[in-house]
Scaffold this motif. Structure first.
Motif, PDB file in Angstrom:
ATOM      1  N   PRO A   1       0.834  -1.208   0.000  1.00  0.00           N
ATOM      2  CA  PRO A   1       0.000   0.000   0.000  1.00  0.00           C
ATOM      3  C   PRO A   1       0.870   1.260   0.000  1.00  0.00           C
ATOM      4  CG  PRO A   1      -0.739  -1.545   1.672  1.00  0.00           C
ATOM      5  CD  PRO A   1       0.579  -2.059   1.164  1.00  0.00           C
ATOM      6  N   PHE A   2       0.296   2.355  -0.469  1.00  0.00           N
ATOM      7  CA  PHE A   2       1.002   3.637  -0.463  1.00  0.00           C
ATOM      8  C   PHE A   2       0.430   4.530   0.621  1.00  0.00           C
ATOM      9  CE2 PHE A   2      -1.965   3.416  -4.099  1.00  0.00           C
ATOM     10  CZ  PHE A   2      -2.939   4.322  -3.698  1.00  0.00           C
ATOM     11  N   ASP A   3       1.204   5.510   1.022  1.00  0.00           N
ATOM     12  CA  ASP A   3       0.818   6.453   2.067  1.00  0.00           C
ATOM     13  C   ASP A   3       0.449   7.785   1.418  1.00  0.00           C
ATOM     14  OD1 ASP A   3       0.726   8.365   4.132  1.00  0.00           O
ATOM     15  OD2 ASP A   3       2.354   7.418   5.254  1.00  0.00           O
ATOM     16  N   GLN A   4      -0.842   8.062   1.344  1.00  0.00           N
ATOM     17  CA  GLN A   4      -1.316   9.291   0.695  1.00  0.00           C
ATOM     18  C   GLN A   4      -0.735  10.543   1.343  1.00  0.00           C
ATOM     19  OE1 GLN A   4      -5.541   9.672  -0.003  1.00  0.00           O
ATOM     20  NE2 GLN A   4      -5.780   7.461   0.110  1.00  0.00           N
ATOM     21  N   ASN A   5      -0.651  10.565   2.653  1.00  0.00           N
ATOM     22  CA  ASN A   5      -0.127  11.750   3.345  1.00  0.00           C
ATOM     23  C   ASN A   5       1.341  12.000   3.003  1.00  0.00           C
ATOM     24  OD1 ASN A   5      -2.517  12.464   4.655  1.00  0.00           O
ATOM     25  ND2 ASN A   5      -2.099  11.043   6.323  1.00  0.00           N
ATOM     26  N   GLU A   6       2.121  10.941   2.976  1.00  0.00           N
ATOM     27  CA  GLU A   6       3.537  11.078   2.633  1.00  0.00           C
ATOM     28  C   GLU A   6       3.695  11.644   1.209  1.00  0.00           C
ATOM     29  OE1 GLU A   6       6.911   7.920   1.444  1.00  0.00           O
ATOM     30  OE2 GLU A   6       6.057   7.627   3.446  1.00  0.00           O
ATOM     31  N   ILE A   7       2.915  11.135   0.293  1.00  0.00           N
ATOM     32  CA  ILE A   7       2.993  11.605  -1.099  1.00  0.00           C
ATOM     33  C   ILE A   7       2.507  13.042  -1.203  1.00  0.00           C
ATOM     34  CG2 ILE A   7       2.161  11.213  -3.453  1.00  0.00           C
ATOM     35  CD1 ILE A   7       2.013   8.167  -2.578  1.00  0.00           C
ATOM     36  N   TYR A   8       1.434  13.370  -0.506  1.00  0.00           N
ATOM     37  CA  TYR A   8       0.944  14.760  -0.510  1.00  0.00           C
ATOM     38  C   TYR A   8       2.028  15.725  -0.023  1.00  0.00           C
ATOM     39  CZ  TYR A   8      -1.297  19.022   0.966  1.00  0.00           C
ATOM     40  OH  TYR A   8      -1.589  20.348   1.138  1.00  0.00           O
ATOM     41  N   HIS A   9       2.686  15.378   1.064  1.00  0.00           N
ATOM     42  CA  HIS A   9       3.731  16.260   1.608  1.00  0.00           C
ATOM     43  C   HIS A   9       4.900  16.408   0.639  1.00  0.00           C
ATOM     44  CE1 HIS A   9       1.757  17.117   5.340  1.00  0.00           C
ATOM     45  NE2 HIS A   9       1.559  15.841   5.554  1.00  0.00           N
TER      46      HIS A   9
ATOM     47  N   VAL B   1       5.189  15.381  -9.806  1.00  0.00           N
ATOM     48  CA  VAL B   1       4.202  14.373 -10.215  1.00  0.00           C
ATOM     49  C   VAL B   1       4.526  13.075  -9.488  1.00  0.00           C
ATOM     50  CG1 VAL B   1       3.247  13.039 -12.130  1.00  0.00           C
ATOM     51  CG2 VAL B   1       4.048  15.364 -12.536  1.00  0.00           C
ATOM     52  N   ALA B   2       3.493  12.441  -8.967  1.00  0.00           N
ATOM     53  CA  ALA B   2       3.634  11.107  -8.373  1.00  0.00           C
ATOM     54  C   ALA B   2       2.642  10.170  -9.050  1.00  0.00           C
ATOM     55  CB  ALA B   2       3.362  11.149  -6.871  1.00  0.00           C
ATOM     56  N   VAL B   3       3.147   9.027  -9.489  1.00  0.00           N
ATOM     57  CA  VAL B   3       2.294   7.971 -10.035  1.00  0.00           C
ATOM     58  C   VAL B   3       2.698   6.691  -9.319  1.00  0.00           C
ATOM     59  CG1 VAL B   3       1.624   6.641 -12.061  1.00  0.00           C
ATOM     60  CG2 VAL B   3       2.097   9.090 -12.293  1.00  0.00           C
ATOM     61  N   ILE B   4       1.780   6.169  -8.519  1.00  0.00           N
ATOM     62  CA  ILE B   4       2.013   4.939  -7.778  1.00  0.00           C
ATOM     63  C   ILE B   4       0.919   3.962  -8.190  1.00  0.00           C
ATOM     64  CG2 ILE B   4       2.378   3.875  -5.520  1.00  0.00           C
ATOM     65  CD1 ILE B   4       4.186   6.363  -6.031  1.00  0.00           C
ATOM     66  N   HIS B   5       1.310   2.809  -8.717  1.00  0.00           N
ATOM     67  CA  HIS B   5       0.329   1.806  -9.152  1.00  0.00           C
ATOM     68  C   HIS B   5       0.674   0.491  -8.481  1.00  0.00           C
ATOM     69  CE1 HIS B   5      -2.616  -0.232 -11.547  1.00  0.00           C
ATOM     70  NE2 HIS B   5      -2.846   0.860 -12.260  1.00  0.00           N
ATOM     71  N   ARG B   6      -0.318  -0.119  -7.883  1.00  0.00           N
ATOM     72  CA  ARG B   6      -0.103  -1.390  -7.204  1.00  0.00           C
ATOM     73  C   ARG B   6      -0.338  -2.556  -8.152  1.00  0.00           C
ATOM     74  NH1 ARG B   6      -3.209  -1.681  -1.817  1.00  0.00           N
ATOM     75  NH2 ARG B   6      -1.869  -3.507  -1.588  1.00  0.00           N
ATOM     76  N   ILE B   7       0.337  -3.668  -7.860  1.00  0.00           N
ATOM     77  CA  ILE B   7       0.175  -4.911  -8.603  1.00  0.00           C
ATOM     78  C   ILE B   7      -0.012  -6.038  -7.594  1.00  0.00           C
ATOM     79  CG2 ILE B   7       1.471  -4.209 -10.656  1.00  0.00           C
ATOM     80  CD1 ILE B   7       3.904  -5.740  -9.397  1.00  0.00           C
ATOM     81  N   GLY B   8      -0.307  -7.213  -8.124  1.00  0.00           N
ATOM     82  CA  GLY B   8      -0.519  -8.368  -7.252  1.00  0.00           C
ATOM     83  C   GLY B   8      -1.992  -8.525  -6.919  1.00  0.00           C
ATOM     84  N   LEU B   9      -2.272  -9.244  -5.874  1.00  0.00           N
ATOM     85  CA  LEU B   9      -3.646  -9.526  -5.460  1.00  0.00           C
ATOM     86  C   LEU B   9      -4.170  -8.416  -4.555  1.00  0.00           C
ATOM     87  CD1 LEU B   9      -6.001 -11.541  -5.547  1.00  0.00           C
ATOM     88  CD2 LEU B   9      -5.026 -12.603  -3.499  1.00  0.00           C
ATOM     89  N   LEU B  10      -5.244  -7.779  -4.996  1.00  0.00           N
ATOM     90  CA  LEU B  10      -5.894  -6.711  -4.226  1.00  0.00           C
ATOM     91  C   LEU B  10      -7.334  -7.100  -3.965  1.00  0.00           C
ATOM     92  CD1 LEU B  10      -4.522  -3.687  -6.273  1.00  0.00           C
ATOM     93  CD2 LEU B  10      -3.678  -4.539  -4.095  1.00  0.00           C
ATOM     94  N   GLN B  11      -7.829  -6.714  -2.793  1.00  0.00           N
ATOM     95  CA  GLN B  11      -9.200  -7.021  -2.408  1.00  0.00           C
ATOM     96  C   GLN B  11     -10.108  -5.824  -2.698  1.00  0.00           C
ATOM     97  OE1 GLN B  11      -9.785 -10.188  -1.383  1.00  0.00           O
ATOM     98  NE2 GLN B  11      -7.590 -10.478  -1.684  1.00  0.00           N
ATOM     99  N   ALA B  12     -11.394  -6.083  -2.793  1.00  0.00           N
ATOM    100  CA  ALA B  12     -12.363  -4.992  -2.966  1.00  0.00           C
ATOM    101  C   ALA B  12     -12.163  -3.978  -1.845  1.00  0.00           C
ATOM    102  CB  ALA B  12     -13.782  -5.545  -2.947  1.00  0.00           C
ATOM    103  N   GLY B  13     -12.085  -2.711  -2.213  1.00  0.00           N
ATOM    104  CA  GLY B  13     -11.863  -1.643  -1.253  1.00  0.00           C
ATOM    105  C   GLY B  13     -10.415  -1.203  -1.147  1.00  0.00           C
ATOM    106  N   ASP B  14      -9.472  -2.014  -1.645  1.00  0.00           N
ATOM    107  CA  ASP B  14      -8.057  -1.642  -1.594  1.00  0.00           C
ATOM    108  C   ASP B  14      -7.762  -0.509  -2.570  1.00  0.00           C
ATOM    109  OD1 ASP B  14      -7.481  -3.605   0.264  1.00  0.00           O
ATOM    110  OD2 ASP B  14      -6.503  -4.968  -1.164  1.00  0.00           O
ATOM    111  N   GLU B  15      -6.816   0.327  -2.193  1.00  0.00           N
ATOM    112  CA  GLU B  15      -6.351   1.382  -3.093  1.00  0.00           C
ATOM    113  C   GLU B  15      -5.422   0.756  -4.124  1.00  0.00           C
ATOM    114  OE1 GLU B  15      -4.621   3.987  -0.190  1.00  0.00           O
ATOM    115  OE2 GLU B  15      -6.527   5.002   0.168  1.00  0.00           O
ATOM    116  N   ILE B  16      -5.632   1.118  -5.388  1.00  0.00           N
ATOM    117  CA  ILE B  16      -4.888   0.509  -6.478  1.00  0.00           C
ATOM    118  C   ILE B  16      -3.950   1.483  -7.171  1.00  0.00           C
ATOM    119  CG2 ILE B  16      -6.763   0.899  -8.123  1.00  0.00           C
ATOM    120  CD1 ILE B  16      -6.084  -1.687  -9.460  1.00  0.00           C
ATOM    121  N   VAL B  17      -4.332   2.762  -7.257  1.00  0.00           N
ATOM    122  CA  VAL B  17      -3.522   3.732  -7.988  1.00  0.00           C
ATOM    123  C   VAL B  17      -3.635   5.107  -7.332  1.00  0.00           C
ATOM    124  CG1 VAL B  17      -5.367   4.286  -9.653  1.00  0.00           C
ATOM    125  CG2 VAL B  17      -2.986   4.669 -10.293  1.00  0.00           C
TER     126      VAL B  17
END
Length: 151
Positions: free
Chosen positions: A12-20, A79-95
């Motif tokens: 998972p990524f940290d939205q606050n860290e990326i925002y800062h 610019v930040a682009v973070i995209h997740r891969i692998g197995l994600l569950q419904a509700g998980d953040e993906i991009v």
């Protein structure tokens, strides 16, 4: 040229860290962040999970090209682009796509442009697990139409 942070990752990524990171300069007047999540419903079927695959060299090149094009079109700072891969569950953040600039319109437009091109041009393969079984997701006509406005 603006700075960029591009990552394809399982964790998972940290939205606050990326925002800062995006907005740490006092010259930033606008920071726009889009976060996409795995929906639990697609085509009237319940979705329990999504599996994403990619070919690293091809994916990283495509993401860098999309970001570079946005940097040419708008005056953006980071610019930040973070995209997740692998197995994600419904509700998980993906991009996550984040853009900072001195002015909001540059940040809004660049963010939307990057997301539209990610949906259509980034080489990710997605397989949903639904109540009716597994299926590979194909590009939607609406994604193709979204690209036309940037021509």
């Amino acid at each position: 040229m603006s700075q960029s942070k591009i990552a394809v990752q399982t964790q998972p990524f940290d939205q606050n860290e990326i925002y800062h990171w995006l907005s740490e300069s006092n010259s930033v007047g606008s920071t726009v962040i889009f976060v996409g999540k795995v929906r639990d419903l697609n085509l009237d079927e319940s979705v329990s999970s999504l599996f994403l695959e990619h070919y690293p060299a091809m994916t990283e090149k495509a993401l860098a090209e999309i970001v570079a094009e946005a940097q040419k079109r708008w005056q953006i700072q980071r610019v930040a682009v973070i995209h997740r891969i692998g197995l994600l569950q419904a509700g998980d953040e993906i991009v996550l796509v984040g853009v900072s600039s001195a002015h909001r319109k540059d940040a809004y437009h660049a963010n939307e442009f990057i997301m539209d091109f990610l949906k259509s041009k980034a080489p990710f393969w997605k397989k949903e697990t639904t109540t009716k079984g597994n299926r590979w997701i194909e590009q939607h006509d609406s994604d193709k139409i979204a690209l036309e406005k940037w021509a």
